[in-house]
Design an enzyme around this catalytic site. Sequence first.
Site, PDB file in Angstrom:
ATOM      1  N   THR A  12      48.807  61.665  40.979  1.00  0.00           N
ATOM      2  CA  THR A  12      50.177  62.196  41.001  1.00  0.00           C
ATOM      3  C   THR A  12      50.540  63.343  41.801  1.00  0.00           C
ATOM      4  O   THR A  12      51.665  63.868  41.873  1.00  0.00           O
ATOM      5  CB  THR A  12      50.448  62.532  39.563  1.00  0.00           C
ATOM      6  OG1 THR A  12      49.260  63.521  38.925  1.00  0.00           O
ATOM      7  CG2 THR A  12      50.370  61.511  38.527  1.00  0.00           C
ATOM      8  N   GLY A  13      49.620  63.998  42.449  1.00  0.00           N
ATOM      9  CA  GLY A  13      49.900  65.326  43.036  1.00  0.00           C
ATOM     10  C   GLY A  13      50.354  64.997  44.646  1.00  0.00           C
ATOM     11  O   GLY A  13      50.705  63.778  44.949  1.00  0.00           O
ATOM     12  N   CYS A 148      42.448  71.085  56.378  1.00  0.00           N
ATOM     13  CA  CYS A 148      43.756  70.383  57.032  1.00  0.00           C
ATOM     14  C   CYS A 148      43.868  71.127  58.688  1.00  0.00           C
ATOM     15  O   CYS A 148      44.045  70.476  59.696  1.00  0.00           O
ATOM     16  CB  CYS A 148      44.867  70.288  56.448  1.00  0.00           C
ATOM     17  SG  CYS A 148      45.316  71.805  55.709  1.00  0.00           S
ATOM     18  N   GLU A 200      41.177  80.595  53.807  1.00  0.00           N
ATOM     19  CA  GLU A 200      41.297  79.315  54.845  1.00  0.00           C
ATOM     20  C   GLU A 200      40.152  79.809  56.102  1.00  0.00           C
ATOM     21  O   GLU A 200      39.890  78.999  56.852  1.00  0.00           O
ATOM     22  CB  GLU A 200      42.740  79.392  55.503  1.00  0.00           C
ATOM     23  CG  GLU A 200      43.183  78.334  56.263  1.00  0.00           C
ATOM     24  CD  GLU A 200      43.264  77.039  55.325  1.00  0.00           C
ATOM     25  OE1 GLU A 200      43.259  76.755  54.132  1.00  0.00           O
ATOM     26  OE2 GLU A 200      43.953  76.218  55.947  1.00  0.00           O
ATOM     27  N   ARG A 233      50.871  81.141  57.749  1.00  0.00           N
ATOM     28  CA  ARG A 233      51.644  80.129  57.428  1.00  0.00           C
ATOM     29  C   ARG A 233      53.036  80.313  57.984  1.00  0.00           C
ATOM     30  O   ARG A 233      53.517  81.533  58.081  1.00  0.00           O
ATOM     31  CB  ARG A 233      52.028  80.283  56.059  1.00  0.00           C
ATOM     32  CG  ARG A 233      52.658  79.079  55.423  1.00  0.00           C
ATOM     33  CD  ARG A 233      51.841  77.920  54.992  1.00  0.00           C
ATOM     34  NE  ARG A 233      50.912  77.991  53.951  1.00  0.00           N
ATOM     35  CZ  ARG A 233      49.844  77.153  54.000  1.00  0.00           C
ATOM     36  NH1 ARG A 233      49.835  76.176  54.566  1.00  0.00           N
ATOM     37  NH2 ARG A 233      49.025  77.354  53.169  1.00  0.00           N
ATOM     38  N   HIS A 240      50.005  71.209  61.664  1.00  0.00           N
ATOM     39  CA  HIS A 240      49.411  72.436  62.016  1.00  0.00           C
ATOM     40  C   HIS A 240      49.052  72.529  63.333  1.00  0.00           C
ATOM     41  O   HIS A 240      48.223  71.809  63.923  1.00  0.00           O
ATOM     42  CB  HIS A 240      47.974  72.687  61.234  1.00  0.00           C
ATOM     43  CG  HIS A 240      48.109  72.793  59.526  1.00  0.00           C
ATOM     44  ND1 HIS A 240      49.257  72.801  59.011  1.00  0.00           N
ATOM     45  CD2 HIS A 240      47.049  72.582  58.567  1.00  0.00           C
ATOM     46  CE1 HIS A 240      49.116  72.787  57.598  1.00  0.00           C
ATOM     47  NE2 HIS A 240      47.730  72.880  57.422  1.00  0.00           N
TER      48      HIS A 240
HETATM   49  P1  NAP Z   1      48.651  69.028  43.479  1.00  0.00           P
HETATM   50  O1  NAP Z   1      50.001  68.442  43.948  1.00  0.00           O
HETATM   51  O2  NAP Z   1      48.631  70.210  42.651  1.00  0.00           O
HETATM   52  O3  NAP Z   1      47.965  67.508  42.769  1.00  0.00           O
HETATM   53  C1  NAP Z   1      46.791  67.941  41.674  1.00  0.00           C
HETATM   54  C2  NAP Z   1      46.326  66.688  41.152  1.00  0.00           C
HETATM   55  O4  NAP Z   1      45.269  66.942  40.453  1.00  0.00           O
HETATM   56  C3  NAP Z   1      47.558  66.081  40.397  1.00  0.00           C
HETATM   57  O5  NAP Z   1      47.352  64.696  40.459  1.00  0.00           O
HETATM   58  C4  NAP Z   1      46.906  66.590  38.857  1.00  0.00           C
HETATM   59  O6  NAP Z   1      47.229  65.406  37.888  1.00  0.00           O
HETATM   60  C5  NAP Z   1      45.413  66.538  39.031  1.00  0.00           C
HETATM   61  N1  NAP Z   1      44.663  67.065  38.030  1.00  0.00           N
HETATM   62  C6  NAP Z   1      45.226  68.505  37.729  1.00  0.00           C
HETATM   63  N2  NAP Z   1      44.182  68.631  36.580  1.00  0.00           N
HETATM   64  C7  NAP Z   1      43.639  67.765  36.285  1.00  0.00           C
HETATM   65  C8  NAP Z   1      42.546  67.276  35.410  1.00  0.00           C
HETATM   66  N3  NAP Z   1      42.139  68.259  34.433  1.00  0.00           N
HETATM   67  N4  NAP Z   1      41.797  66.375  35.360  1.00  0.00           N
HETATM   68  C9  NAP Z   1      42.139  65.310  36.387  1.00  0.00           C
HETATM   69  N5  NAP Z   1      43.147  65.602  37.163  1.00  0.00           N
HETATM   70  C10 NAP Z   1      43.829  66.684  37.232  1.00  0.00           C
HETATM   71  O7  NAP Z   1      47.591  69.342  44.493  1.00  0.00           O
HETATM   72  P2  NAP Z   1      47.486  68.754  46.215  1.00  0.00           P
HETATM   73  O8  NAP Z   1      48.335  69.654  47.165  1.00  0.00           O
HETATM   74  O9  NAP Z   1      47.924  67.242  46.187  1.00  0.00           O
HETATM   75  O10 NAP Z   1      46.045  68.894  46.614  1.00  0.00           O
HETATM   76  C11 NAP Z   1      45.157  68.323  45.892  1.00  0.00           C
HETATM   77  C12 NAP Z   1      43.617  68.512  46.529  1.00  0.00           C
HETATM   78  O11 NAP Z   1      43.800  68.329  47.989  1.00  0.00           O
HETATM   79  C13 NAP Z   1      43.399  69.925  46.324  1.00  0.00           C
HETATM   80  O12 NAP Z   1      41.870  70.334  46.043  1.00  0.00           O
HETATM   81  C14 NAP Z   1      43.881  70.529  47.666  1.00  0.00           C
HETATM   82  O13 NAP Z   1      42.909  71.879  48.130  1.00  0.00           O
HETATM   83  C15 NAP Z   1      43.300  69.605  48.672  1.00  0.00           C
HETATM   84  N6  NAP Z   1      44.064  69.604  49.923  1.00  0.00           N
HETATM   85  C16 NAP Z   1      45.527  69.668  49.815  1.00  0.00           C
HETATM   86  C17 NAP Z   1      45.990  69.642  51.243  1.00  0.00           C
HETATM   87  C18 NAP Z   1      47.594  69.544  51.260  1.00  0.00           C
HETATM   88  O14 NAP Z   1      48.068  69.511  52.426  1.00  0.00           O
HETATM   89  N7  NAP Z   1      48.291  69.832  50.125  1.00  0.00           N
HETATM   90  C19 NAP Z   1      45.564  69.142  52.472  1.00  0.00           C
HETATM   91  C20 NAP Z   1      43.981  69.156  52.251  1.00  0.00           C
HETATM   92  C21 NAP Z   1      43.431  69.310  51.075  1.00  0.00           C
HETATM   93  P3  NAP Z   1      48.418  65.890  36.905  1.00  0.00           P
HETATM   94  O15 NAP Z   1      49.772  65.542  37.776  1.00  0.00           O
HETATM   95  O16 NAP Z   1      48.462  65.016  35.525  1.00  0.00           O
HETATM   96  O17 NAP Z   1      48.398  67.270  36.456  1.00  0.00           O
END
Ligand code: NAP
Length: 348
Positions: A12-13, A148, A200, A233, A240
Amino acid sequence: MSKIPVGILGATGMVGQHFIKFLDGHPLFELAWLGASERSAGKCYTDAAKWHLGGSAPDSAARLTVSDSKPGNVPKLVFSAMDASVATEIEQAFAAAGHLVVSNSKNHRMDRDVPLLVPEINADHLKLIAGQQANRGWKGAVVTNPNCSTIVLTMALAPLVQFGITRVVTTTLQAVSGAGYPGVPSMDILGNVIPYIGGEEEKIQQETQKILGTFAGDHIAPLTAKVSAHCNRVAVIDGHTVTVSVEFSSQPSEADLRNAFETFRAIPQERNLPSAPKFPVQYLPEADRPQPRKDVERERGMVCFVGRLRECPVFDWKFVALGHNTVRGAAGAAVLNAELLHSEGLLG
Ligand code: NAP
Protein backbone atom coordinates in the site's frame (compact mmCIF):
# COMPACT_ATOMS: atom_id res chain seq x y z
CA MET A 1 4.03 -20.76 -20.31
CA SER A 2 2.22 -19.73 -17.13
CA LYS A 3 3.64 -16.80 -15.19
CA ILE A 4 5.29 -17.00 -11.77
CA PRO A 5 3.01 -15.71 -8.98
CA VAL A 6 4.56 -12.97 -6.84
CA GLY A 7 3.59 -11.06 -3.71
CA ILE A 8 4.41 -7.59 -2.40
CA LEU A 9 4.99 -6.77 1.26
CA GLY A 10 4.28 -3.08 1.92
CA ALA A 11 2.02 -3.02 -1.13
CA THR A 12 0.00 0.00 0.00
CA GLY A 13 3.01 2.33 0.39
CA MET A 14 4.76 4.54 -2.12
CA VAL A 15 7.34 1.97 -3.22
CA GLY A 16 4.70 -0.77 -3.11
CA GLN A 17 2.71 1.22 -5.66
CA HIS A 18 5.77 1.51 -7.88
CA PHE A 19 6.13 -2.29 -7.64
CA ILE A 20 2.51 -2.73 -8.73
CA LYS A 21 2.97 -0.34 -11.64
CA PHE A 22 6.30 -1.85 -12.72
CA LEU A 23 4.97 -5.43 -12.52
CA ASP A 24 1.79 -4.68 -14.48
CA GLY A 25 2.04 -6.69 -17.71
CA HIS A 26 5.39 -8.23 -16.72
CA PRO A 27 6.24 -11.15 -19.03
CA LEU A 28 7.43 -13.51 -16.23
CA PHE A 29 5.73 -12.40 -13.02
CA GLU A 30 2.08 -12.11 -12.10
CA LEU A 31 0.78 -10.26 -9.06
CA ALA A 32 -1.01 -12.76 -6.80
CA TRP A 33 -0.75 -11.44 -3.24
CA LEU A 34 -0.52 -8.06 -1.49
CA GLY A 35 0.56 -7.60 2.11
CA ALA A 36 0.54 -4.59 4.44
CA SER A 37 -0.16 -3.81 8.09
CA GLU A 38 -3.15 -4.99 10.11
CA ARG A 39 -4.67 -1.56 9.39
CA SER A 40 -5.02 -2.55 5.72
CA ALA A 41 -5.55 -6.31 6.02
CA GLY A 42 -8.93 -7.57 4.85
CA LYS A 43 -9.65 -4.50 2.72
CA CYS A 44 -9.73 -4.51 -1.05
CA TYR A 45 -6.59 -2.83 -2.38
CA THR A 46 -8.29 0.33 -3.59
CA ASP A 47 -9.86 0.86 -0.15
CA ALA A 48 -6.61 0.16 1.69
CA ALA A 49 -4.31 2.31 -0.44
CA LYS A 50 -4.58 5.88 -1.62
CA TRP A 51 -3.04 5.66 -5.12
CA HIS A 52 -0.32 8.32 -5.47
CA LEU A 53 0.92 7.59 -8.99
CA GLY A 54 -0.57 8.73 -12.30
CA GLY A 55 -3.92 7.21 -13.34
CA SER A 56 -5.51 4.60 -11.10
CA ALA A 57 -4.30 1.36 -9.56
CA PRO A 58 -3.92 -1.35 -12.24
CA ASP A 59 -6.57 -4.10 -12.27
CA SER A 60 -3.86 -6.60 -11.32
CA ALA A 61 -3.85 -4.99 -7.85
CA ALA A 62 -7.34 -3.52 -7.66
CA ARG A 63 -8.89 -7.01 -7.83
CA LEU A 64 -6.87 -8.26 -4.81
CA THR A 65 -7.63 -8.10 -1.09
CA VAL A 66 -4.78 -7.00 1.17
CA SER A 67 -3.49 -9.58 3.65
CA ASP A 68 -1.60 -9.15 6.88
CA SER A 69 2.13 -9.75 6.55
CA LYS A 70 2.45 -13.31 7.73
CA PRO A 71 3.90 -16.18 5.69
CA GLY A 72 1.46 -18.90 4.79
CA ASN A 73 -0.60 -18.95 1.66
CA VAL A 74 1.79 -16.56 -0.09
CA PRO A 75 3.83 -16.96 -3.33
CA LYS A 76 7.42 -18.14 -2.99
CA LEU A 77 8.76 -14.89 -4.51
CA VAL A 78 7.91 -11.83 -2.43
CA PHE A 79 9.01 -8.27 -3.03
CA SER A 80 9.39 -6.15 0.08
CA ALA A 81 8.70 -2.41 0.38
CA MET A 82 7.87 -2.29 4.06
CA ASP A 83 8.47 0.45 6.53
CA ALA A 84 12.01 -0.05 7.85
CA SER A 85 10.71 -0.18 11.44
CA VAL A 86 9.03 -3.54 10.76
CA ALA A 87 10.99 -5.00 7.83
CA THR A 88 13.67 -6.88 9.80
CA GLU A 89 11.43 -9.34 11.61
CA ILE A 90 8.84 -9.78 8.87
CA GLU A 91 11.40 -10.35 6.10
CA GLN A 92 13.21 -12.88 8.30
CA ALA A 93 9.97 -14.72 9.06
CA PHE A 94 9.23 -15.02 5.34
CA ALA A 95 12.76 -16.21 4.52
CA ALA A 96 12.61 -18.77 7.33
CA ALA A 97 9.31 -20.05 5.90
CA GLY A 98 10.95 -20.67 2.51
CA HIS A 99 10.20 -17.43 0.64
CA LEU A 100 12.68 -15.58 -1.52
CA VAL A 101 12.38 -12.03 -0.22
CA VAL A 102 13.62 -9.46 -2.75
CA SER A 103 13.81 -6.44 -0.52
CA ASN A 104 14.02 -2.75 -1.10
CA SER A 105 14.36 -1.88 2.59
CA LYS A 106 17.65 -0.91 4.18
CA ASN A 107 17.42 -3.42 7.04
CA HIS A 108 19.47 -6.35 5.68
CA ARG A 109 21.61 -4.61 3.06
CA MET A 110 24.81 -4.59 5.07
CA ASP A 111 24.37 -8.04 6.65
CA ARG A 112 27.51 -10.06 5.95
CA ASP A 113 25.63 -12.95 4.32
CA VAL A 114 23.04 -10.95 2.34
CA PRO A 115 23.63 -9.98 -1.30
CA LEU A 116 23.36 -6.23 -1.98
CA LEU A 117 22.67 -6.78 -5.60
CA VAL A 118 22.95 -4.75 -8.80
CA PRO A 119 22.71 -7.41 -11.51
CA GLU A 120 24.92 -5.50 -13.92
CA ILE A 121 27.66 -5.20 -11.30
CA ASN A 122 27.79 -8.10 -8.88
CA ALA A 123 25.58 -10.99 -9.97
CA ASP A 124 28.19 -13.32 -8.45
CA HIS A 125 27.32 -11.97 -4.96
CA LEU A 126 24.27 -14.28 -5.17
CA LYS A 127 26.72 -16.98 -4.05
CA LEU A 128 26.21 -15.57 -0.51
CA ILE A 129 22.77 -17.17 -0.44
CA ALA A 130 24.09 -20.68 0.25
CA GLY A 131 25.94 -19.45 3.35
CA GLN A 132 22.97 -17.32 4.42
CA GLN A 133 20.69 -20.36 4.37
CA ALA A 134 23.27 -22.49 6.20
CA ASN A 135 24.00 -19.81 8.85
CA ARG A 136 20.41 -18.99 9.60
CA GLY A 137 18.73 -22.33 8.94
CA TRP A 138 16.46 -20.69 6.36
CA LYS A 139 14.81 -22.53 3.48
CA GLY A 140 14.32 -19.19 1.73
CA ALA A 141 16.58 -16.15 1.50
CA VAL A 142 16.79 -12.36 1.54
CA VAL A 143 18.30 -10.43 -1.36
CA THR A 144 18.46 -6.63 -1.29
CA ASN A 145 18.88 -3.70 -3.65
CA PRO A 146 20.78 -0.53 -2.75
CA ASN A 147 19.74 2.86 -1.52
CA CYS A 148 18.32 5.01 -4.33
CA SER A 149 21.39 7.29 -4.58
CA THR A 150 23.92 4.49 -4.13
CA ILE A 151 22.61 2.68 -7.18
CA VAL A 152 23.15 5.74 -9.39
CA LEU A 153 26.70 6.19 -8.10
CA THR A 154 27.64 2.52 -8.36
CA MET A 155 26.23 2.08 -11.86
CA ALA A 156 28.32 5.06 -12.98
CA LEU A 157 31.45 3.78 -11.20
CA ALA A 158 31.15 0.12 -12.21
CA PRO A 159 32.56 0.61 -15.74
CA LEU A 160 35.52 2.50 -14.21
CA VAL A 161 36.60 -0.09 -11.60
CA GLN A 162 39.00 -1.55 -14.19
CA PHE A 163 41.09 1.65 -13.93
CA GLY A 164 41.68 1.21 -10.18
CA ILE A 165 39.41 3.58 -8.25
CA THR A 166 41.19 4.91 -5.16
CA ARG A 167 39.04 7.85 -3.96
CA VAL A 168 35.54 9.13 -4.71
CA VAL A 169 33.79 12.30 -3.58
CA THR A 170 30.12 12.55 -4.50
CA THR A 171 27.43 15.18 -3.92
CA THR A 172 23.80 14.18 -4.33
CA LEU A 173 20.81 16.28 -5.41
CA GLN A 174 17.95 14.03 -4.35
CA ALA A 175 14.33 14.20 -5.44
CA VAL A 176 11.49 14.58 -2.95
CA SER A 177 9.90 11.27 -4.01
CA GLY A 178 12.84 9.53 -2.31
CA ALA A 179 11.30 10.53 1.02
CA GLY A 180 8.09 8.57 0.34
CA TYR A 181 4.60 10.11 0.66
CA PRO A 182 3.85 12.79 1.87
CA GLY A 183 7.59 13.16 2.33
CA VAL A 184 9.17 16.59 2.79
CA PRO A 185 6.69 19.42 3.58
CA SER A 186 6.31 21.79 0.62
CA MET A 187 7.11 24.80 2.84
CA ASP A 188 10.50 23.24 3.57
CA ILE A 189 11.52 22.26 0.04
CA LEU A 190 10.03 24.75 -2.45
CA GLY A 191 12.70 27.28 -3.43
CA ASN A 192 15.11 25.54 -1.08
CA VAL A 193 17.89 22.98 -0.67
CA ILE A 194 18.06 20.84 2.48
CA PRO A 195 21.67 19.77 3.08
CA TYR A 196 20.84 16.79 5.31
CA ILE A 197 19.14 13.41 4.77
CA GLY A 198 19.45 11.28 7.89
CA GLY A 199 21.73 8.25 7.49
CA GLU A 200 22.06 8.73 3.74
CA GLU A 201 25.75 9.65 3.55
CA GLU A 202 26.80 6.61 5.57
CA LYS A 203 24.60 4.35 3.42
CA ILE A 204 26.16 5.61 0.19
CA GLN A 205 29.69 5.26 1.54
CA GLN A 206 29.27 1.73 2.91
CA GLU A 207 26.94 0.28 0.29
CA THR A 208 29.16 1.46 -2.58
CA GLN A 209 32.14 -0.41 -1.16
CA LYS A 210 30.08 -3.59 -0.69
CA ILE A 211 28.46 -3.50 -4.13
CA LEU A 212 31.76 -2.94 -5.91
CA GLY A 213 33.52 -5.42 -3.62
CA THR A 214 34.57 -8.99 -4.32
CA PHE A 215 32.91 -12.27 -3.29
CA ALA A 216 35.24 -13.86 -0.72
CA GLY A 217 33.64 -17.16 0.29
CA ASP A 218 31.32 -16.23 3.15
CA HIS A 219 31.33 -12.43 2.76
CA ILE A 220 32.08 -9.57 0.39
CA ALA A 221 35.54 -8.01 0.62
CA PRO A 222 34.70 -4.32 0.17
CA LEU A 223 36.22 -2.15 -2.52
CA THR A 224 39.17 -0.49 -0.82
CA ALA A 225 38.52 2.92 -2.41
CA LYS A 226 37.57 5.69 0.02
CA VAL A 227 34.12 7.15 -0.65
CA SER A 228 32.85 10.48 0.74
CA ALA A 229 29.23 11.57 0.16
CA HIS A 230 27.41 14.89 0.67
CA CYS A 231 23.62 14.50 0.48
CA ASN A 232 21.08 17.20 -0.34
CA ARG A 233 17.30 17.17 -0.86
CA VAL A 234 16.25 19.42 -3.75
CA ALA A 235 12.91 20.50 -5.25
CA VAL A 236 12.83 17.81 -7.96
CA ILE A 237 9.97 15.28 -8.07
CA ASP A 238 11.72 12.19 -9.53
CA GLY A 239 15.39 11.57 -10.26
CA HIS A 240 18.50 11.64 -8.10
CA THR A 241 21.45 13.50 -9.61
CA VAL A 242 24.96 12.80 -8.29
CA THR A 243 28.11 14.74 -9.09
CA VAL A 244 31.23 12.60 -8.80
CA SER A 245 35.00 13.26 -8.60
CA VAL A 246 37.19 10.15 -8.95
CA GLU A 247 40.85 9.37 -8.41
CA PHE A 248 42.43 6.34 -10.11
CA SER A 249 45.58 4.31 -9.52
CA SER A 250 46.14 4.24 -13.30
CA GLN A 251 45.95 7.14 -15.75
CA PRO A 252 42.90 6.56 -17.97
CA SER A 253 42.32 9.09 -20.73
CA GLU A 254 38.98 10.78 -21.39
CA ALA A 255 38.54 8.43 -24.34
CA ASP A 256 39.17 5.39 -22.09
CA LEU A 257 36.49 6.53 -19.67
CA ARG A 258 33.96 7.44 -22.37
CA ASN A 259 34.52 4.09 -24.02
CA ALA A 260 34.08 2.30 -20.68
CA PHE A 261 30.74 4.03 -20.05
CA GLU A 262 29.48 3.48 -23.57
CA THR A 263 30.37 -0.20 -23.93
CA PHE A 264 29.34 -1.31 -20.42
CA ARG A 265 27.12 -4.37 -20.62
CA ALA A 266 26.75 -7.30 -18.26
CA ILE A 267 24.76 -10.45 -17.43
CA PRO A 268 21.26 -8.84 -17.59
CA GLN A 269 22.00 -7.61 -21.11
CA GLU A 270 23.61 -10.91 -22.20
CA ARG A 271 20.60 -12.86 -20.86
CA ASN A 272 18.14 -10.31 -22.21
CA LEU A 273 16.34 -10.03 -18.85
CA PRO A 274 12.95 -8.36 -19.40
CA SER A 275 13.65 -5.20 -17.37
CA ALA A 276 17.28 -4.79 -18.42
CA PRO A 277 18.00 -1.79 -20.64
CA LYS A 278 20.15 -2.54 -23.70
CA PHE A 279 22.87 -0.28 -22.32
CA PRO A 280 22.58 0.25 -18.54
CA VAL A 281 24.89 3.29 -18.54
CA GLN A 282 24.37 5.85 -21.27
CA TYR A 283 26.65 8.83 -21.86
CA LEU A 284 24.94 12.07 -22.94
CA PRO A 285 27.39 14.33 -24.81
CA GLU A 286 25.41 17.60 -24.48
CA ALA A 287 27.08 20.07 -22.11
CA ASP A 288 23.98 20.51 -19.94
CA ARG A 289 22.78 16.91 -19.55
CA PRO A 290 21.64 14.70 -17.87
CA GLN A 291 18.70 16.59 -16.35
CA PRO A 292 15.92 14.99 -14.27
CA ARG A 293 13.09 16.64 -16.18
CA LYS A 294 14.42 15.69 -19.60
CA ASP A 295 16.05 12.34 -19.00
CA VAL A 296 14.78 10.48 -15.97
CA GLU A 297 11.74 8.81 -17.58
CA ARG A 298 13.68 7.56 -20.62
CA GLU A 299 14.25 3.79 -20.99
CA ARG A 300 11.52 3.06 -18.39
CA GLY A 301 13.69 4.71 -15.73
CA MET A 302 16.17 1.80 -15.74
CA VAL A 303 19.25 3.55 -17.16
CA CYS A 304 21.96 5.52 -15.35
CA PHE A 305 22.64 8.58 -17.51
CA VAL A 306 26.13 10.06 -17.31
CA GLY A 307 27.47 13.33 -18.70
CA ARG A 308 29.88 16.24 -18.27
CA LEU A 309 33.03 14.08 -18.09
CA ARG A 310 35.96 16.44 -17.58
CA GLU A 311 39.29 16.70 -15.79
CA CYS A 312 39.23 17.34 -12.05
CA PRO A 313 42.03 19.57 -10.72
CA VAL A 314 41.87 17.86 -7.31
CA PHE A 315 41.21 14.23 -8.24
CA ASP A 316 41.59 12.88 -11.80
CA TRP A 317 38.17 13.07 -13.46
CA LYS A 318 34.69 14.32 -12.64
CA PHE A 319 31.24 13.78 -14.11
CA VAL A 320 27.48 13.89 -13.42
CA ALA A 321 25.10 10.89 -13.20
CA LEU A 322 21.31 10.64 -12.96
CA GLY A 323 18.94 7.77 -12.15
CA HIS A 324 15.25 7.28 -11.40
CA ASN A 325 15.10 6.88 -7.62
CA THR A 326 11.80 5.05 -7.34
CA VAL A 327 12.37 2.86 -10.42
CA ARG A 328 16.08 2.02 -10.78
CA GLY A 329 16.52 3.01 -7.14
CA ALA A 330 13.63 0.92 -5.81
CA ALA A 331 10.94 -1.17 -7.58
CA GLY A 332 12.67 -1.62 -10.96
CA ALA A 333 15.91 -2.61 -9.24
CA ALA A 334 14.18 -5.29 -7.18
CA VAL A 335 12.27 -6.67 -10.17
CA LEU A 336 15.54 -6.92 -12.12
CA ASN A 337 17.05 -8.73 -9.13
CA ALA A 338 14.17 -11.22 -9.24
CA GLU A 339 14.66 -11.68 -12.98
CA LEU A 340 18.31 -12.51 -12.27
CA LEU A 341 17.25 -15.03 -9.59
CA HIS A 342 14.90 -16.61 -12.13
CA SER A 343 17.62 -16.79 -14.79
CA GLU A 344 19.90 -18.48 -12.22
CA GLY A 345 17.23 -21.14 -11.58
CA LEU A 346 16.79 -19.96 -7.98
CA LEU A 347 13.00 -19.51 -8.08
CA GLY A 348 12.38 -23.26 -8.25
P1 NAP B 1 5.48 4.04 2.96
O1 NAP B 1 4.80 4.73 1.85
O2 NAP B 1 5.40 4.61 4.33
O3 NAP B 1 4.90 2.51 3.00
C1 NAP B 1 5.18 1.65 4.07
C2 NAP B 1 4.51 0.30 3.86
O4 NAP B 1 4.82 -0.52 5.00
C3 NAP B 1 2.98 0.36 3.77
O5 NAP B 1 2.51 -0.59 2.84
C4 NAP B 1 2.56 -0.04 5.18
O6 NAP B 1 1.26 -0.64 5.22
C5 NAP B 1 3.61 -1.07 5.50
N1 NAP B 1 3.67 -1.31 6.94
C6 NAP B 1 3.77 -0.39 7.94
N2 NAP B 1 3.72 -1.00 9.14
C7 NAP B 1 3.59 -2.32 8.90
C8 NAP B 1 3.49 -3.47 9.72
N3 NAP B 1 3.49 -3.38 11.06
N4 NAP B 1 3.37 -4.68 9.12
C9 NAP B 1 3.37 -4.79 7.78
N5 NAP B 1 3.45 -3.74 6.93
C10 NAP B 1 3.57 -2.52 7.49
O7 NAP B 1 7.04 3.84 2.66
P2 NAP B 1 7.82 3.85 1.24
O8 NAP B 1 8.29 5.21 0.90
O9 NAP B 1 7.01 3.07 0.23
O10 NAP B 1 9.14 3.02 1.61
C11 NAP B 1 9.08 1.62 1.86
C12 NAP B 1 10.48 1.09 2.09
O11 NAP B 1 11.27 1.30 0.93
C13 NAP B 1 11.20 1.78 3.24
O12 NAP B 1 11.97 0.80 3.91
C14 NAP B 1 12.09 2.79 2.54
O13 NAP B 1 13.22 3.11 3.28
C15 NAP B 1 12.46 2.05 1.26
N6 NAP B 1 12.81 2.89 0.11
C16 NAP B 1 12.03 3.94 -0.28
C17 NAP B 1 12.36 4.66 -1.43
C18 NAP B 1 11.53 5.80 -1.93
O14 NAP B 1 11.89 6.34 -2.98
N7 NAP B 1 10.43 6.17 -1.26
C19 NAP B 1 13.47 4.31 -2.18
C20 NAP B 1 14.23 3.23 -1.77
C21 NAP B 1 13.89 2.53 -0.64
P3 NAP B 1 -0.06 0.20 5.71
O15 NAP B 1 -0.49 1.05 4.54
O16 NAP B 1 -1.04 -0.87 6.02
O17 NAP B 1 0.37 1.02 6.88
